[in-house]
Every structure is written in structure tokens, then in C-alpha cells.
Design an enzyme around this catalytic site. Structure first.
Site, short mmCIF file in Angstrom:
data_model
loop_
_atom_site.label_atom_id
_atom_site.label_comp_id
_atom_site.label_asym_id
_atom_site.label_seq_id
_atom_site.Cartn_x
_atom_site.Cartn_y
_atom_site.Cartn_z
N GLN A 52 50.20 54.24 65.55
CA GLN A 52 48.89 54.67 65.08
C GLN A 52 48.54 56.07 65.57
O GLN A 52 47.80 56.80 64.90
CB GLN A 52 47.84 53.65 65.58
CG GLN A 52 46.42 53.90 65.13
CD GLN A 52 45.44 53.78 66.28
OE1 GLN A 52 45.59 54.46 67.31
NE2 GLN A 52 44.46 52.93 66.13
N SER A 92 40.82 53.99 63.97
CA SER A 92 41.49 54.74 65.04
C SER A 92 41.23 54.08 66.39
O SER A 92 41.64 52.94 66.61
CB SER A 92 41.07 56.21 65.02
OG SER A 92 41.88 56.99 65.87
N LEU A 93 40.49 54.72 67.31
CA LEU A 93 40.24 54.09 68.62
C LEU A 93 39.53 52.75 68.46
O LEU A 93 39.65 51.87 69.32
CB LEU A 93 39.42 55.02 69.52
CG LEU A 93 37.90 55.04 69.34
CD1 LEU A 93 37.21 53.98 70.21
CD2 LEU A 93 37.34 56.39 69.63
N ARG A 122 44.54 57.51 76.47
CA ARG A 122 44.82 57.91 75.09
C ARG A 122 44.14 59.24 74.78
O ARG A 122 44.73 60.15 74.19
CB ARG A 122 44.34 56.82 74.14
CG ARG A 122 44.63 57.04 72.65
CD ARG A 122 44.16 55.82 71.87
NE ARG A 122 44.44 55.88 70.45
CZ ARG A 122 43.59 56.35 69.53
NH1 ARG A 122 42.40 56.80 69.90
NH2 ARG A 122 43.91 56.33 68.24
N HIS A 164 46.39 61.94 64.50
CA HIS A 164 47.04 61.20 63.42
C HIS A 164 47.98 62.06 62.58
O HIS A 164 47.97 62.00 61.34
CB HIS A 164 46.00 60.49 62.55
CG HIS A 164 45.20 59.49 63.32
ND1 HIS A 164 45.74 58.31 63.79
CD2 HIS A 164 43.91 59.51 63.74
CE1 HIS A 164 44.81 57.64 64.45
NE2 HIS A 164 43.70 58.35 64.45
N GLN A 213 36.06 57.78 66.69
CA GLN A 213 35.50 59.00 67.27
C GLN A 213 34.62 59.72 66.26
O GLN A 213 34.90 59.73 65.07
CB GLN A 213 36.64 59.93 67.73
CG GLN A 213 36.22 60.86 68.84
CD GLN A 213 37.40 61.36 69.64
OE1 GLN A 213 38.42 60.70 69.73
NE2 GLN A 213 37.27 62.53 70.23
#
Length: 313
Positions: free
Chosen positions: A253, A95-96, A120, A204, A10
Site C-alpha cells: 500500500q 491510506s492510513l 510510517r 503512493h 491524511q
């Protein structure tokens, strides 16, 4: 030359992303159509025309960034007989981007990946009311220093290192007041610059546990195959290929730190000398340049990039 393919997270979204690919290649148009159909949403129109504030919403940005990455992969496959497993030692995503990496390696279908990332994004937004959480980048501090700053700033609230991006760039996440304290403390510890990030939730960190629980349910209902190329996971900074383990790590995660610096160092130690960033922007390429020793760095996100890259393989 040993290559790793990396997939952005992101922050890489921008109005117009993927439009040139769609105009140049039918294979890219197919991917954007698959994502739109899976979501029941004209996401590609939002990606190409905006408005930016809607594209930046977590639930839109996450599947949009994935769509561009997978459009590049599909185009490489169709235009150049590219086979990821023949060209890559590892895949990794920030991440994503981990979902994009797994879709590229055949673990998820594109449709399932789009739906998972939509959910998500929604789950992460719901986990903490807007305004109660925050994230900040601490620049010029090494990881151990930044972790100490976060610990000192917590004062009974949540404040933790969320992204270890390498090169003296660490992002902390948690309760807004605690993160604001971290910014002030970082100044006294020698940080070159510290600032709040324009995000709508504290990703996170442990405040995301409700989102992790929701993703455990969502991932439990999706077919997940072993990837054709090992994944270097955010949570462990090491290779993984077992579907059950991958599923578990994707849940962890959500609240766990993105160990990007360690992931790049792991791949380098395993012989990777070339890092190919697939999709929108060049954020990961900049990070890799700060972490690895004299890596070859390639970014493939436009029609010109696709054509140039196919000449190298």
C-alpha cells in the site's frame, strides 16, 4: 440494512480534532491517553491546541487521525454496547485509514497502531527529500484519462496515479517536475481544475519504496490478528481477512494506488447500502456520495454524532 464502516486518511486533520469527544466521554479520553503513552508524546495537546503546521506533519497527522477514529469506536462500544462485527459487513480506510480500520476490527492494538503510523509517517517523509516530490489533484478527468496524463508527463521520471477517489477526482504522485507537467497536460485534456496538493512527500508511488521496506520490517515485529470484520484493501479493492495477506498488502500500500472508487463499488456490489465514516471530517462521505448509487451516508465524529448514531442501531 448492510453497513460498511470507513476510516479517513491524511488531510482530515484540524486543530481541535477530538477535543469535544474527550470532554464528553471518558472512553474517548482513554484512547487519547493510550496513544500519548504509546508514542511518549503529548499528541492530544498538539491535536487540540496546535500549531496547525506541526499537526500537519505526516508523522503527527497519521496517528492523530487514527486516534480520533478509534476514540469514536471505543465510545460507541462503551456508551451503546456497540459491537462492530454485529453491525458491519466490511471495514475500509483511505491510506492510513486502513490501519484505523484494522485497529477498530481488533487486528492491531491501539498502541501498536499509533507506533506503526508514527513510523510510517517518518519513513514516508525520509523516503524523498523535501521539494523533490509532489502530488496533484486532477479534477474532472476519469481514471483512465488521468492515468494517461501521468504516463505522458513522466518523461523518464516517476509520475503515476496515486488515489482513484471517484467522481472525476484522481491524484497523481511522483517527481515534482513530472507532476507539474501533468498539471499542464491535464488542462489540455479537459480537466476542470488541476492543482498541487499541500503535502510534504509523493505518497503512493514507486518513490516510496524505501518507506515500504521500512514498514515491512515494522509490521514484521507486531502481532496482527484476523479482523473481526473483513477489510476491503486499498491495493486490491476486495475483501481480505488473512493476517499474512493483510501484512503484505499494508507494505504494498505504501507504493501502491489507493483504489477507493473500486473499493466502494465492490462493497456496493456486495450489498452495502449504508456507509458510516468514523472520525475526523467528512472527506470519505463526499467521495462515497459521488461513487455509489443513492447510498445512506453517515459521519460519526462528534458527541452529537455518537448519540444520534446510537439511536439508529
Amino acid at each position: 440494512m448492510t453497513r460498511a464502516f470507513t476510516f479517513p486518511g491524511q488531510g482530515s486533520q484540524a486543530v481541535g480534532m477530538g477535543r469535544e469527544l474527550a470532554e464528553a466521554f471518558a472512553s474517548a479520553r482513554e484512547v487519547f491517553g493510550e496513544v500519548d503513552d504509546a508514542l511518549g508524546q503529548n499528541l492530544s495537546k498538539l491535536m487540540w491546541e496546535g500549531p496547525q503546521e506541526d499537526l500537519t506533519l505526516t508523522e503527527n497527522a497519521q496517528p492523530a487521525i487514527m486516534a480520533v477514529s478509534l476514540a469514536v469506536i471505543r465510545t460507541l462500544e462503551k456508551e451503546g454496547s456497540f459491537v462492530l462485527s454485529d453491525k458491519a459487513a466490511f471495514v475500509a480506510g483511505h491510506s492510513l485509514g486502513e490501519y484505523s480500520a484494522l485497529a477498530a476490527a481488533g487486528s492491531f492494538t491501539i498502541a501498536d497502531t499509533a507506533r506503526l503510523l508514527k513510523r510510517r509517517g517518518q519513513a514516508m517523509q525520509r523516503a524523498v527529500p523535501v521539494g523533490e516530490g509532489a502530488m496533484a489533484a486532477l479534477l474532472g478527468l476519469e481514471f483512465d484519462q488521468a492515468a494517461e496524463v501521468a504516463s505522458e508527463a513522466a518523461q523518464g521520471e516517476v509520475c503515476a496515479a496515486a488515489n482513484d477517489n471517484g467522481g472525476g477526482q484522481v491524484v497523481v504522485s511522483g517527481a515534482r517536475k513530472a507532476v507539474e507537467r501533468a498539471i499542464e497536460i491535464a488542462k489540455t485534456k479537459g480537466a476542470k481544475r488541476s492543482m498541487l496538493l499541500p503535502v510534504s512527500a509523493p505518497f503512493h508511488c514507486s518513490l516510496m519504496q524505501p518507506a515500504a521496506d521500512e514498514m515491512a520490517e515494522a509490521l514484521g515485529g507486531v502481532d496482527l490478528k484476523s479482523p473481526s470484520v473483513p477489510l476491503v484493501a486499498n491495493v486490491t479493492a476486495s475483501r481480505v481477512a488473512d493476517p499474512a495477506t493483510i501484512r503484505d498488502l499494508l507494505v504494498k500500500q505504501v507504493t501502491g494506488m489507493v483504489r477507493w472508487r473500486e473499493s466502494v463499488l465492490y462493497m456496493e456490489a456486495e450489498g452495502v447500502s449504508s456507509f458510516v465514516e468514523v472520525g475526523a471530517g467528512k472527506a470519505l462521505s463526499g467521495m462515497v456520495k459521488r461513487i455509489a448509487k443513492e447510498p445512506e451516508i453517515l459521519s460519526v465524529g462528534t458527541p452529537g454524532d455518537v448519540e444520534a448514531f446510537l439511536k439508529t442501531i
